[in-house]
Design an enzyme around this catalytic site. Structure first.
Site, mmCIF file in Angstrom:
data_model
loop_
_atom_site.group_PDB
_atom_site.id
_atom_site.type_symbol
_atom_site.label_atom_id
_atom_site.label_comp_id
_atom_site.label_asym_id
_atom_site.label_seq_id
_atom_site.Cartn_x
_atom_site.Cartn_y
_atom_site.Cartn_z
ATOM 1 N N ASP A 60 0.847 -1.345 0.042
ATOM 2 C CA ASP A 60 0.138 -0.286 0.162
ATOM 3 C C ASP A 60 0.752 1.314 0.065
ATOM 4 O OD1 ASP A 60 -2.773 -0.570 0.135
ATOM 5 O OD2 ASP A 60 -2.312 -1.655 1.890
ATOM 6 N N GLU A 65 -0.001 9.409 1.278
ATOM 7 C CA GLU A 65 -0.606 10.564 2.114
ATOM 8 C C GLU A 65 -0.824 10.051 3.339
ATOM 9 O OE1 GLU A 65 -5.076 10.902 1.662
ATOM 10 O OE2 GLU A 65 -4.575 13.014 1.777
ATOM 11 N N ASP A 66 -1.065 8.727 3.723
ATOM 12 C CA ASP A 66 -1.393 7.954 5.121
ATOM 13 C C ASP A 66 -0.130 8.096 5.965
ATOM 14 O OD1 ASP A 66 -3.959 7.694 4.538
ATOM 15 O OD2 ASP A 66 -3.547 5.681 3.399
ATOM 16 N N ARG A 85 0.910 -1.658 7.482
ATOM 17 C CA ARG A 85 1.436 -0.245 6.751
ATOM 18 C C ARG A 85 2.531 0.344 7.745
ATOM 19 N NH1 ARG A 85 -2.669 3.352 3.474
ATOM 20 N NH2 ARG A 85 -0.631 4.068 2.838
ATOM 21 N N ARG A 130 -8.871 3.889 11.238
ATOM 22 C CA ARG A 130 -7.678 3.705 11.138
ATOM 23 C C ARG A 130 -6.983 4.714 12.356
ATOM 24 N NH1 ARG A 130 -5.842 1.865 6.031
ATOM 25 N NH2 ARG A 130 -7.226 -0.011 5.893
ATOM 26 N N HIS A 160 -11.901 6.672 5.541
ATOM 27 C CA HIS A 160 -10.906 7.905 5.735
ATOM 28 C C HIS A 160 -11.829 8.984 5.937
ATOM 29 C CE1 HIS A 160 -6.795 5.869 4.616
ATOM 30 N NE2 HIS A 160 -6.903 6.068 5.920
ATOM 31 N N CYS A 247 -4.663 10.266 -1.829
ATOM 32 C CA CYS A 247 -3.860 9.313 -1.257
ATOM 33 C C CYS A 247 -2.605 9.010 -1.725
ATOM 34 C CB CYS A 247 -4.707 8.298 -0.710
ATOM 35 S SG CYS A 247 -5.270 7.315 -2.170
HETATM 36 C C1 CIR Z 1 -5.453 1.019 2.741
HETATM 37 O O1 CIR Z 1 -6.369 0.295 3.009
HETATM 38 O O2 CIR Z 1 -4.826 1.425 3.798
HETATM 39 C C2 CIR Z 1 -5.086 1.206 1.310
HETATM 40 N N1 CIR Z 1 -5.525 0.039 0.680
HETATM 41 C C3 CIR Z 1 -5.676 2.538 0.782
HETATM 42 C C4 CIR Z 1 -5.463 3.689 1.295
HETATM 43 C C5 CIR Z 1 -6.108 4.922 0.762
HETATM 44 N N2 CIR Z 1 -5.695 6.024 1.555
HETATM 45 C C6 CIR Z 1 -6.304 7.160 1.363
HETATM 46 O O3 CIR Z 1 -7.211 7.110 0.943
HETATM 47 N N3 CIR Z 1 -5.662 8.118 2.148
#
Ligand code: CIR
Length: 262
Positions: A60, A65-66, A85, A130, A160, A247
């Protein structure tokens, strides 16, 4: 000048985390091609793009962004809610060190950057599957000394906060009210997603232009009716991994060295 930090698509993208979508086949080569178009679009909108390499260990990691929140004053290195992650943040922190002083979200807090919406003078933090209350409290403690208002927002039904609401102009939000309480945002103009396009609230505002997925034509029409300039990108393969347009980048001001060392 704006810097966009991006991370290339991992060959293991098909092993991504999924919360609200069923697992589908992902064409990783097509995802990578779409990501290159996304990058090109960022450059055309005036960003200087910096890349981090993909890593097969982190399916991922393209959803960079995360992993961090970058404000003018500092960068907060996140502690992603999904265990798979957590290790993504190390390379991002190394890259951000050149631009900002780093602060870290620490256990027991969890925080995904996708839950942080910086809008006007307020930093909204989504409480989601999350991001927990401790995550919100650490963001508040770290940002309050810089004069930011930090508010918690309940998020339900989506991944999110920024799946439910994003900024499309200085004083305008694009929102899916089924997933977040619109009254949280006070007296700002709201554009509702088309009811047939629940995932359409994730838009990326860059230099007064909105980068927007091709998959939501009805909501896109609404944006244009409100006078918003839209640049359409096809991110359909990344969407299968539950990613949107915000993201795939961390976008921030490149401060002058003088300010950097303040
Ligand atoms: C997740 O579930 O963490 C990833 N498959 C997708 C993350 C998407 N992130 C975002 O929209 N900020």
């Amino acid at each position: 000048m704006l810097v966009a930090l991006i991370r290339e698509v991992s060959p293991s993208l098909e092993r991504c985390e999924l919360t609200h979508l069923p697992r589908q086949r992902i064409d990783v080569a097509l995802a990578a091609a779409q990501h290159r178009q996304y990058e090109l679009c960022l450059a055309q909108l005036g960003c200087t793009v910096h890349h981090l390499p993909a890593d097969p260990e982190w399916p991922d990691a393209v959803f960079i962004e995360d992993t961090a929140i970058v404000l003018d004053e500092l960068a907060l290195i996140a502690r992603p809610g999904a265990r798979s992650r957590r290790a993504e943040t190390a390379a991002v922190a190394e890259a951000l060190r050149a631009f900002r002083s780093l602060f870290y979200i620490e256990s027991p807090a969890t925080l995904d950057g996708g839950d942080v919406l910086h809008f006007g003078k307020t930093v909204y933090v989504g409480l989601s599957s999350r991001t927990n209350q401790a995550g919100f409290e650490q963001v508040r403690r770290l940002l309050m000394p810089y004069g930011h208002a930090v508010k918690a927002v309940e998020v339900s039904g989506c991944l999110h906060l920024k799946s439910a609401v994003t900024s499309v102009a200085e004083n305008m939000l694009l929102i899916n009210r089924a997933w977040v309480d619109a009254s949280t945002f006070g007296n700002v103009a709201l554009i509702d997603v088309d009811p047939s396009e629940p995932f359409a609230a994730n838009a990326l505002l860059v230099n007064e232009v909105v980068m927007y997925p091709s998959g939501f034509p009805r909501t896109r029409e609404k944006l244009e009716e409100h006078g918003i300039t839209v640049r359409v990108v096809d991110v359909s393969e990344l969407a299968k991994a539950e990613g949107g347009v915000t993201c795939c980048s961390l976008i921030f001001n490149a401060l002058s060295p003088r300010l950097d060392f303040h």
